[in-house]
Structure formats: structure tokens, C-alpha cells
Design an enzyme around this catalytic site. Sequence first.
Site, PDB file in Angstrom:
ATOM      1  N   CYS A   2       0.855  -1.176   0.000  1.00 20.42           N
ATOM      2  CA  CYS A   2       0.000   0.000   0.000  1.00 20.42           C
ATOM      3  C   CYS A   2       0.893   1.229   0.000  1.00 20.42           C
ATOM      4  O   CYS A   2       1.986   1.210   0.543  1.00 20.42           O
ATOM      5  CB  CYS A   2      -0.938   0.121   1.200  1.00 20.42           C
ATOM      6  N   ARG A  27       3.242   0.141  -5.249  1.00 20.74           N
ATOM      7  CA  ARG A  27       3.117  -0.528  -3.953  1.00 20.74           C
ATOM      8  C   ARG A  27       1.792  -1.269  -3.788  1.00 20.74           C
ATOM      9  O   ARG A  27       1.598  -1.994  -2.818  1.00 20.74           O
ATOM     10  CB  ARG A  27       3.248   0.500  -2.823  1.00 20.74           C
ATOM     11  N   TRP A  75      -3.111  -2.431  -1.539  1.00 17.85           N
ATOM     12  CA  TRP A  75      -2.894  -3.840  -1.880  1.00 17.85           C
ATOM     13  C   TRP A  75      -3.545  -4.608  -0.738  1.00 17.85           C
ATOM     14  O   TRP A  75      -3.062  -4.588   0.401  1.00 17.85           O
ATOM     15  CB  TRP A  75      -1.409  -4.152  -1.960  1.00 17.85           C
ATOM     16  N   ASN A 101      -0.811   1.408   6.026  1.00 21.87           N
ATOM     17  CA  ASN A 101      -0.083   0.412   5.247  1.00 21.87           C
ATOM     18  C   ASN A 101       0.438  -0.608   6.247  1.00 21.87           C
ATOM     19  O   ASN A 101       1.205  -0.255   7.133  1.00 21.87           O
ATOM     20  CB  ASN A 101       1.081   1.122   4.519  1.00 21.87           C
ATOM     21  N   GLY A 102      -0.020  -1.857   6.123  1.00 24.34           N
ATOM     22  CA  GLY A 102       0.432  -2.888   7.066  1.00 24.34           C
ATOM     23  C   GLY A 102      -0.720  -3.756   7.536  1.00 24.34           C
ATOM     24  O   GLY A 102      -1.770  -3.807   6.890  1.00 24.34           O
ATOM     25  N   GLU A 490      14.371 -17.221 -12.983  1.00 28.50           N
ATOM     26  CA  GLU A 490      14.011 -15.807 -13.080  1.00 28.50           C
ATOM     27  C   GLU A 490      13.234 -15.531 -14.380  1.00 28.50           C
ATOM     28  O   GLU A 490      12.266 -14.774 -14.382  1.00 28.50           O
ATOM     29  CB  GLU A 490      15.284 -14.947 -12.983  1.00 28.50           C
ATOM     30  N   LYS A 494       9.494 -13.990 -14.461  1.00 28.00           N
ATOM     31  CA  LYS A 494       9.150 -12.765 -15.196  1.00 28.00           C
ATOM     32  C   LYS A 494       7.919 -13.007 -16.066  1.00 28.00           C
ATOM     33  O   LYS A 494       7.003 -12.215 -16.102  1.00 28.00           O
ATOM     34  CB  LYS A 494      10.295 -12.303 -16.108  1.00 28.00           C
ATOM     35  N   GLU A 497       4.682 -13.552 -13.959  1.00 29.03           N
ATOM     36  CA  GLU A 497       4.293 -12.319 -13.257  1.00 29.03           C
ATOM     37  C   GLU A 497       3.515 -11.361 -14.146  1.00 29.03           C
ATOM     38  O   GLU A 497       2.516 -10.801 -13.734  1.00 29.03           O
ATOM     39  CB  GLU A 497       5.555 -11.549 -12.813  1.00 29.03           C
ATOM     40  N   HIS A 513      13.104 -35.787 -15.024  1.00 27.36           N
ATOM     41  CA  HIS A 513      12.455 -36.320 -13.822  1.00 27.36           C
ATOM     42  C   HIS A 513      11.058 -35.729 -13.634  1.00 27.36           C
ATOM     43  O   HIS A 513      10.526 -35.750 -12.525  1.00 27.36           O
ATOM     44  CB  HIS A 513      13.323 -36.031 -12.587  1.00 27.36           C
ATOM     45  N   LYS A 612       5.152  -4.238  -5.580  1.00 30.09           N
ATOM     46  CA  LYS A 612       6.606  -4.117  -5.676  1.00 30.09           C
ATOM     47  C   LYS A 612       7.275  -4.390  -4.340  1.00 30.09           C
ATOM     48  O   LYS A 612       8.322  -4.984  -4.266  1.00 30.09           O
ATOM     49  CB  LYS A 612       6.927  -2.695  -6.127  1.00 30.09           C
TER      50      LYS A 612
HETATM   51  C1  G6P Z   1       7.908  -8.677  -4.649  1.00 32.47           C
HETATM   52  C2  G6P Z   1       8.295  -8.035  -5.967  1.00 32.47           C
HETATM   53  C3  G6P Z   1       9.468  -8.789  -6.575  1.00 32.47           C
HETATM   54  C4  G6P Z   1      10.626  -8.844  -5.603  1.00 32.47           C
HETATM   55  C5  G6P Z   1      10.202  -9.432  -4.260  1.00 32.47           C
HETATM   56  C6  G6P Z   1      11.279  -9.243  -3.215  1.00 32.47           C
HETATM   57  O1  G6P Z   1       7.373  -9.920  -4.881  1.00 32.47           O
HETATM   58  O2  G6P Z   1       7.195  -8.030  -6.851  1.00 32.47           O
HETATM   59  O3  G6P Z   1       9.876  -8.136  -7.755  1.00 32.47           O
HETATM   60  O4  G6P Z   1      11.648  -9.623  -6.144  1.00 32.47           O
HETATM   61  O5  G6P Z   1       9.029  -8.773  -3.773  1.00 32.47           O
HETATM   62  O6  G6P Z   1      11.426  -7.867  -2.981  1.00 32.47           O
HETATM   63  P1  G6P Z   1      12.732  -7.165  -2.493  1.00 32.47           P
HETATM   64  O7  G6P Z   1      12.379  -5.716  -2.489  1.00 32.47           O
HETATM   65  O8  G6P Z   1      13.001  -7.697  -1.113  1.00 32.47           O
HETATM   66  O9  G6P Z   1      13.820  -7.489  -3.427  1.00 32.47           O
END
Ligand code: G6P
Length: 617
Positions: A2, A27, A75, A101-102, A490, A494, A497, A513, A612
Site C-alpha cells: 500500500c 506498492r 494492496w 499500510n500494514g 528468473e 518474469k 508475473e 524427472h 513491488k
Molecule cells: C515482490 C516483488 C518482486 C521482488 C520481491 C522481493 O514480490 O514483486 O519483484 O523480487 O518482492 O522484494 P525485495 O524488495 O526484497 O527485493
Amino acid sequence: MCGITGYIGYRDAYPIIINGLQRLEYRGYDSAGIVLFDGNQINLTKTKGKVSDLITKIATNSFDKGTVGIGHTRWATHGVPNDVNSHPHLSQSGNLVIVHNGIIENYDTIKKELIKRGYTFKSDTDTEVLVNLIEEIQKKYDVKLGKAVQIALNQVIGAYAIAVFDKNKPDEIVVARLGSPLAIGIGKDKKEYFVASDASPFIEYTKDAIYLEDEEMAIIRVGREVRIRKIKDDSLVDADVQELQLSLEQIEKGGFEHFMLKEIHEQPHAISDTYRGRLLREEGIIKMSGVEDNMKKLLNADRFIIVACGTSWHAGLVAEYLIEDLARIPVEVEYASEFRYRNPIITEKDVVIAISQSGETADTLAAIKLAKSKGALVFGVCNVVGSSIARETDTGAYTHAGPEIGVASTKAFTTQITVLTLMALRLARAKGTMTSSDYRYHLQELELIPKKVEELLKIDDHVKYISNIYKDATNFLYLGRGYNFPVALEGALKLKEISYIHAEGYPAAEMKHGPIALIDENMPIVVIATNKGHYEKVVSNIQEIKSRKGQIIAVVTEGDVTVKEMADHVIEIPETIEAFTPLLTTIPLQLLSYHIAVMRGCNVDQPRNLAKSVTVE
Ligand code: G6P
């Protein structure tokens, strides 16, 4: 997560808050709201959806007047995203208003207590409980807003950054933080103040900011210094006013269609910014103060434990290969969320490396606190300067990637790997596991990476062409070995996501496997097959895919012949040392997911359900 923002001063608060919310949408973006005080009354507008939906709603009700207000982009944690659960929340009397936020963990107990006292609740949120608790305390003890907030916060368990406004005290905003970030922007001559989850909403108005620490609260009143207190014991804290380094340009799209694309293209610069001043090729040395100052402890460590989440965890996996391979120090990589809850064995001889772009991820922060309590040295690798993790760790190194706004992490990943590569090389040299000529050769090659990334970005059209062929696939498989196994993970992350296509990353040899059962002519498989990393083995894996008619998109080293003959499509990366290939192989996978997502009409920068910065467990 948030985003919260607020303004108090002499300007129209509406455009400042709305602009700020748009910058904080990374956020969270499932609902948004704003409250403004027009001199007589509180005008509240909130809605499910994005800040743009909020703007549309306000255009119809004209609730845009006032020089004080607070806003929120959400969020969801408690309560589904809908208009009612959106913030700000009003207290029962309508006098108080809050953004949060929290998570308030004991909200249910407090809510039952308040219900007994006659309170009714419109939403399902923990936040509405908190604002009513503050109101109840105000009434019961006949105290001012600041005091009531303080008493209330001493009763709640959980995490928060809050901003509270009382209609009967329209010259002040009360803010507090525990576990979620909160910055205060100080206007010229204290004629105005800004409040936000990060400094981006007020960057064009002031460069002076205070970042609240955990368990601190502040009463912000125009014309007066900000007064900061400890929530627990009411003691006064000296305000640490910092000069912001952020520029407006850094947080704008700069001609790119999306932040993600801009950030992909920023990688050559970001990587060189990361090693600037650290990689001194001519002198043949690497200088990292966090490493130098703790060299003895690092070299004598029994092992390194890397804790992280999401993409940062993938960077941690690459670091495992780097540090074990180059410096011969044992490394374990853990999801912070698992680590903190599984009663791990940590001793004073362990070094914990915490990787986090935002520096605010709740699980990573908790893992750090746990490691510190056991006496381990904690080394942070963060992007956001002054973030909670940067402050909580004993030492560390910033990635210097600049603000990353697209929810899907790109330049944060490659710069994290860059920092960890520098660290692995420096330790290898100190430990004597690398000869001086080999070391120099590595430094020289590492310095060439930004140029090679720049070259690589020119393949964008080719990747776009491939993306168009596979954009309608429902599943993707990503395979890699050694250093490029984490890159396969990764790449898959991506894609899922931002395009919502199911994708799995796998070590290439493990394919037989399980995932091999999924392969048919409809399955695109991205295989990373660089020339040095177990090349022949990966070639065999490609043959196994081919004989099951899978569609192969291979990432190969330029000049490759063998894989080219077998794959349906190849993407060439420039030649480099195997240990540095993740910095290159990642780039086409970022572009592939980006183009597929755009072609599928997805919101690349704000994919559904994600945020994020994950400041909740
Ligand atoms: C969220 C973001 C990711 C990020 C992860 C860890 O899931 O969407 O992009 O890798 O958090 O975040 P950090 O800020 O700790 O790297």
C-alpha cells in the site's frame, strides 16, 4: 504494501496527493482513495481500481478542494478490494480519518471490544478498527489526537505506517511507523509538509526529508518543527533531516512505453553505476567498504546464508554459484519466509547476506532480526538507500540501480548480481583461491559487461518476433544449468508475473524427472545453452526436447553452430566468462516476457495481485 501520501500547507492538496498516489501505485493498486478537508468538512472519495478510477470519480463529485489531505493506494490484506474496504477510513463520528499500510494482527479482539461499546463497522478492514480505537481513546481519556494515536498503537500488534487527521484539529497530521516505511518532506520555512511511503510524491517540492524509524511517531504541524517521539515511552527523538538524492527524471518513464522497458534499457548504466568506485581495474583491485571492514569475519565464516524473496532470491542463487566457485566459501540460499519460521541453526560464525531491492520486504527483515539475535554478521545488499533493511543490517553494499518502479524486477536483479560478483571476486582474492592474473582477467571482463548488455539490447526486434509466435502459449518451460539455472527460474518468474502464462524454471538435467512429460509440439521451451556451462550436457537435453517435438528457443553464445541447427529460434549473447553469463542471459528473457505481456494486453508495470514492495508476511 500500500502507498500512503499526505499534504498539509498552503497549496491545493488534491493534485499533490493524486500525483503522489500515481507514483506510489507500484506498492499496490487494487483500490485508491483520498480525503480532503475544505475548511469546513471532510470530503472522502474512494474506489476499487486504480488511481485513474479515483480521478474519474472525483471529476463527478468535485471533492477536490482543500489544503490538507491524505490519500492511499491499496494492496488488500484484510477484506477484498472494493469501495468500502478502500482507504481512507473514517471513525464512527466522522471526525477522524486514517490511511494505513500494514496489518493489525489483533484487530479482531479490539473490534469485539469496540462493538461492545457501541461501534459499528462498515468495512472488513483492520484499519477501520484502528481509527475507531483511536477515537474511543480520545473520548475515554479526553486526550489530543497525538496522545490517542500513541495509546492506541501501544495496544495493537502488527505492522503499520499510518497517517491520521482530525477534522477538529485541521492544522496537523499525525503519522507513525512500525515495519512499514514513512517519509516526511519538509517544505520551505515549514510552511508545508508532505507525508509518503517513499519520497517520490514530493520530490519536486523539497529535498529535505525525515525517514521515521520503527516505533516512532510524529506530529506534523504547519509553521512548527516536526516533533518525533518514541511510541512506547513518549521520549523525544532528534529529527535526522536527510537530503534526497532522488531526481524527478529518475522516476519518470523518459519516453519509454513502460517503466519495465525503461528499466531493462537502463541496465548498462545501472551495472556500471554499481561497480563505479568499487572495481578499479587499472589498480587491479576491488574496493567495497562493507567487505573490507569485515574481512576477517567474512573469511573465517563457517558459511554464508543468503536470505531473500522473489527475484532477489534468484540473485542469491547466482551468488551461491559465484561465492562457492570463486571464493570457495560454503553458501546456503534460503527463502526468508521459510528461514525465519523453521528454527534454523545459526551461529556467530555464520554470515547472513540479505538481498532486497526495496529493503522493506517483511520476511527478509524478520530473517535479519533472527540472524542478528543469534550473533551472525548480517550483510545487506539493497537498492533503496536508507531502507529498513539497509538500516537493520550490520554492514552491506548498495546496488545503486536507481529507482525501480516496474513491479517486475529487472535492473535490480542484474545489479544485485553485480554487487555479489564483486564480493565473490574480492573474497576470492583475499582468500587466495584466485591467482592475480585470473583476478585481473575477471576484472577486465566484468568491466566490459555494460557494453555487452548495450549490444544485446539491440536484439529487441528479434525477441519481439519470437514473442509474437509464442504469445498465445499456455505453458512455458525454462531450462538452464549451473550459473544459468537461477536465470531459468528468473525467466519463468518474469513471464508468469506479467503475462499470466504458466511457466516453470528447471535445472536442465532435472527435466527428465518430471517436466519432460509436459513436452509436446505446443510447448515452448527456453533453453540457456552458453558455450562454457556444461554445453554438451545441455545439447543432449535439447535433443531430448527435440525428439518430443517441443519448440526450442535457445539462448546461445555468439558464433554457436550446434544448437543453432537444432533450435527453432536462437538468441545470441556476447561471449564472456561463464560466471558472468547471468548478467547477459537474463536480458533476452526479460525482453521476451515484456513483449509477450504487451502483446497479450497485460498491464506490464502493474500486474494483477502483485506489489513491488511486500511489507506484509
Ligand atoms: C515482490 C516483488 C518482486 C521482488 C520481491 C522481493 O514480490 O514483486 O519483484 O523480487 O518482492 O522484494 P525485495 O524488495 O526484497 O527485493
